[in-house]
Each structure stands twice: as structure tokens, then as C-alpha cells.
Design an enzyme around this catalytic site. Structure first.
Site, PDB file in Angstrom:
ATOM      1  CB  SER A   3       1.151  23.052  33.507  1.00  0.00           C
ATOM      2  OG  SER A   3       2.397  22.967  32.894  1.00  0.00           O
ATOM      3  CG  LEU A   4       0.306  22.148  39.334  1.00  0.00           C
ATOM      4  CD1 LEU A   4      -0.939  21.665  40.053  1.00  0.00           C
ATOM      5  CD2 LEU A   4       1.304  22.718  40.324  1.00  0.00           C
ATOM      6  CD  GLU A  35      -4.065  24.589  47.329  1.00  0.00           C
ATOM      7  OE1 GLU A  35      -4.108  25.305  48.336  1.00  0.00           O
ATOM      8  OE2 GLU A  35      -3.994  25.027  46.180  1.00  0.00           O
ATOM      9  CE  LYS A  37      -3.809  18.624  38.764  1.00  0.00           C
ATOM     10  NZ  LYS A  37      -4.809  18.691  37.697  1.00  0.00           N
ATOM     11  NE  ARG A  58      -2.662  26.220  32.446  1.00  0.00           N
ATOM     12  CZ  ARG A  58      -1.980  25.553  31.540  1.00  0.00           C
ATOM     13  NH1 ARG A  58      -2.592  25.105  30.475  1.00  0.00           N
ATOM     14  NH2 ARG A  58      -0.696  25.324  31.699  1.00  0.00           N
ATOM     15  CD  GLU A  95      -9.374  23.825  37.842  1.00  0.00           C
ATOM     16  OE1 GLU A  95      -8.444  24.669  37.883  1.00  0.00           O
ATOM     17  OE2 GLU A  95      -9.313  22.772  37.195  1.00  0.00           O
ATOM     18  CE  LYS A 217      -1.199  25.442  44.850  1.00  0.00           C
ATOM     19  NZ  LYS A 217      -2.358  26.358  44.770  1.00  0.00           N
ATOM     20  CE  LYS A 241      -3.387  14.652  36.795  1.00  0.00           C
ATOM     21  NZ  LYS A 241      -3.824  14.656  35.408  1.00  0.00           N
TER      22      LYS A 241
HETATM   23  S1  IVH Z   1      -1.925  25.851  41.363  1.00  0.00           S
HETATM   24  C1  IVH Z   1       1.303  25.760  38.627  1.00  0.00           C
HETATM   25  N1  IVH Z   1      -3.775  24.622  42.706  1.00  0.00           N
HETATM   26  O1  IVH Z   1      -4.015  22.137  37.774  1.00  0.00           O
HETATM   27  C2  IVH Z   1       0.762  26.499  39.804  1.00  0.00           C
HETATM   28  N2  IVH Z   1      -3.720  24.309  40.342  1.00  0.00           N
HETATM   29  O2  IVH Z   1      -1.371  21.739  35.986  1.00  0.00           O
HETATM   30  C3  IVH Z   1      -0.586  27.080  39.523  1.00  0.00           C
HETATM   31  N3  IVH Z   1      -5.509  22.860  39.480  1.00  0.00           N
HETATM   32  O3  IVH Z   1      -4.280  24.308  35.095  1.00  0.00           O
HETATM   33  C4  IVH Z   1      -1.678  26.118  39.681  1.00  0.00           C
HETATM   34  N4  IVH Z   1      -6.475  22.450  41.424  1.00  0.00           N
HETATM   35  O4  IVH Z   1      -6.325  24.081  36.470  1.00  0.00           O
HETATM   36  C5  IVH Z   1      -3.247  24.840  41.490  1.00  0.00           C
HETATM   37  N5  IVH Z   1      -5.385  23.594  44.036  1.00  0.00           N
HETATM   38  C6  IVH Z   1      -4.863  23.833  42.833  1.00  0.00           C
HETATM   39  C7  IVH Z   1      -5.412  23.261  41.651  1.00  0.00           C
HETATM   40  C8  IVH Z   1      -4.797  23.525  40.422  1.00  0.00           C
HETATM   41  C9  IVH Z   1      -6.522  22.220  40.116  1.00  0.00           C
HETATM   42  C10 IVH Z   1      -5.248  22.761  38.022  1.00  0.00           C
HETATM   43  C11 IVH Z   1      -5.200  24.066  37.296  1.00  0.00           C
HETATM   44  C12 IVH Z   1      -3.982  24.045  36.442  1.00  0.00           C
HETATM   45  C13 IVH Z   1      -3.487  22.656  36.579  1.00  0.00           C
HETATM   46  C14 IVH Z   1      -1.978  22.725  36.706  1.00  0.00           C
END
Ligand code: IVH
Length: 243
Positions: A3-4, A35, A37, A58, A95, A217, A241
Site C-alpha cells: 500500500s502507499l 500519475e 491515483k 487485492r 485498477e 514513483k 490526495k
Molecule cells: S502503485 C504500493 N499506482 O492505491 C505500490 N497504486 O495504497 C503499488 N492506486 O491499492 C501501487 N492508483 O489500488 C499505484 N497509479 C497508481 C494507483 C494506485 C490507485 C491504488 C491501488 C492500491 C493503493 C495503494
């Protein structure tokens, strides 16, 4: 699936860049891939020799739900990778979501049929993916955007951007551009991350789907590896966010 870490302001993005440079012990600007979210549900697609064999939600990050039969009905997701010599294994993450206009139409139909309506596109996508009847899933317009990978055999990538470009060449949807604005943008340093944050904030309501922020990233996969993971969150990525 990881998770981020979340941030809620441009200042947090500057702090993120400072932390990255500190761990990497570098003064100069780091290259990032900025990019969207996407506000949907995370999904992992497993392609073996180019064929889609499994799709998993997930879940709690370790154990997800097998939604293969439902995902095979989603037109946006190719059953076969567009590659004459496909990798023996490709785990592709992204997603699942529903476009705003499709969500409105679905709710109108639900209402006409006396069925319950969905609160938002995210719930509609989640509810649809969990359907036991795949023919109902097939009748609903789910979309998908790819943004990261697990294991990919037989291929070497240098950057996150190169990886996501490959997803597009394989026929998987990746965020493109709207009105000449790139929705996936390689940038240098904190100032350019913050500029992307504000650019997207201005156009977010004009996008055909919902987002809840941006994701940043470190672009180099070697540096991502150097930065590593702490407490199930990568140190090489963050989400910011919108209020
Ligand atoms: S990268 C942790 N890229 O955010 C690295 N995640 O908290 C892998 N999400 O459950 C995730 N847009 O559902 C990544 N451009 C994006 C994203 C993204 C939405 C969501 C994803 C994940 C959550 C991470």
C-alpha cells in the site's frame, strides 16, 4: 500487494522528495513518474505465455479473491498479450473502475428495474466484480488501468515509465492524455511534482473517471530497489490526495 503512504498537501510531496534524496544520498534532482491515483479496486492479472490465466483482487494485500471468470468478461482487459514472443509469466497490477457516464446509466437501469442503486462508481465496480453471475459482469462496462507489476519473467526494464509503456504495447489500457495534458508524466525534482499535483487538481472533474489524488514513483527501477519497502509501503512511492 503493497500500500502507499498518503500525503494530503504539496508540502508533503516536498518532504517525500527530501526523504528519497536523503536515503539515496543525492543532492541532484531525482526523476519521478507522476500519475493518477485511480479511485477503484486494485486487481492483479496473471498472464502465462501471454494468456490471461488468473485475476485476483487485492484483499488484505496477501490473500485476495479469485475473480478470473468475471475479469475475462471485461472488454478492456486483453485475454492475450499483443506480443509474438510473450514472457513466460507477467503479473500486472492495476485498477478496475467504472466511468462516470457508465455509472449514471447503470444506476438509471437499476432504478428502472426496481433494483438498488450504487452510491458511487467505485462501489458499482466493486459490487460488479463480486457478482456470482459472470453474464451480469459482462453486461456492465468495467474499465481497467495498469500501473505496476509483480514478477515479469524474460524482460528487463530500466524505468517505471518503460514498464508502463510496455503494458500499453501489450494492449492493456494505461492512462493517456486529455486535451494535450499527459496524465502520466516523468518529472525532475519536487517542484515539478507539485506542478503536476496542481495541474491534475484543475482538471480532475473533467476526467471521465474518478481519481482521489496523484501517485508519485521514483522512475528508476534500480533506485526503487535501493529505496526498498518499510512496513509494507514502498519508500519509492507516495500518494497525495485532494481535499
Ligand atoms: S502503485 C504500493 N499506482 O492505491 C505500490 N497504486 O495504497 C503499488 N492506486 O491499492 C501501487 N492508483 O489500488 C499505484 N497509479 C497508481 C494507483 C494506485 C490507485 C491504488 C491501488 C492500491 C493503493 C495503494
Amino acid at each position: 500487494m503493497l500500500s502507499l503512504t498518503n500525503s494530503y498537501s504539496p508540502e508533503d510531496l516536498v518532504d517525500f522528495d527530501t526523504r528519497v534524496r536523503k536515503v539515496l544520498n543525492t543532492e541532484g534532482p531525482v526523476e519521478y513518474l507522476c500519475e493518477l491515483k485511480f479511485d477503484g479496486l486494485a486487481l492483479e492479472l496473471i498472464y502465462e505465455k501471454g494468456e490471461l490465466t488468473r485475476a485476483l483482487t487485492r484483499g488484505d494485500g496477501s490473500v485476495g479473491e479469485d475473480v478470473t471468470q468475471n475479469v475475462k468478461t471485461i472488454r478492456a482487459i486483453p485475454l492475450t498479450l499483443n506480443d509474438a514472443n510473450p514472457p513466460s509469466l507477467a503479473e500486472i497490477r492495476g485498477e478496475v473502475l467504472m466511468f462516470k457516464k457508465d455509472f449514471v446509466k447503470l444506476n438509471e437501469t437499476q432504478d428502472d428495474l426496481g433494483l438498488s442503486v450504487f452510491a458511487n462508481p467505485r462501489n458499482a465496480a466493486a459490487g460488479t466484480l463480486r457478482q456470482l453471475d459472470s453474464s451480469i459482469v459482462a453486461s456492465r462496462p468495467l474499465r481497467f488501468f495498469a500501473y505496476s507489476a509483480g514478477v515479469i519473467e524474460d524482460r528487463e526494464f530500466k524505468t517505471q515509465n518503460e514498464l508502463e509503456t510496455q503494458f500499453g504495447e501489450w494492449g492493456l489500457p494505461v492512462a493517456g492524455e486529455v486535451g494535450g495534458m499527459h496524465l502520466r508524466r516523468p518529472v525532475n525534482g519536487a517542484e515539478e511534482i507539485v506542478a503536476f499535483y496542481h495541474d491534475i487538481e484543475k482538471l480532475r472533474y473533467d476526467l471521465p473517471f474518478e481519481i482521489d489524488g496523484i501517485v508519485v514513483k521514483v522512475n528508476s527501477l534500480r533506485l526503487q530497489n535501493d529505496l526498498g519497502i518499510v512496513a509494507r509501503s514502498p519508500r519509492w512511492a507516495t500518494a497525495a490526495k485532494y481535499k
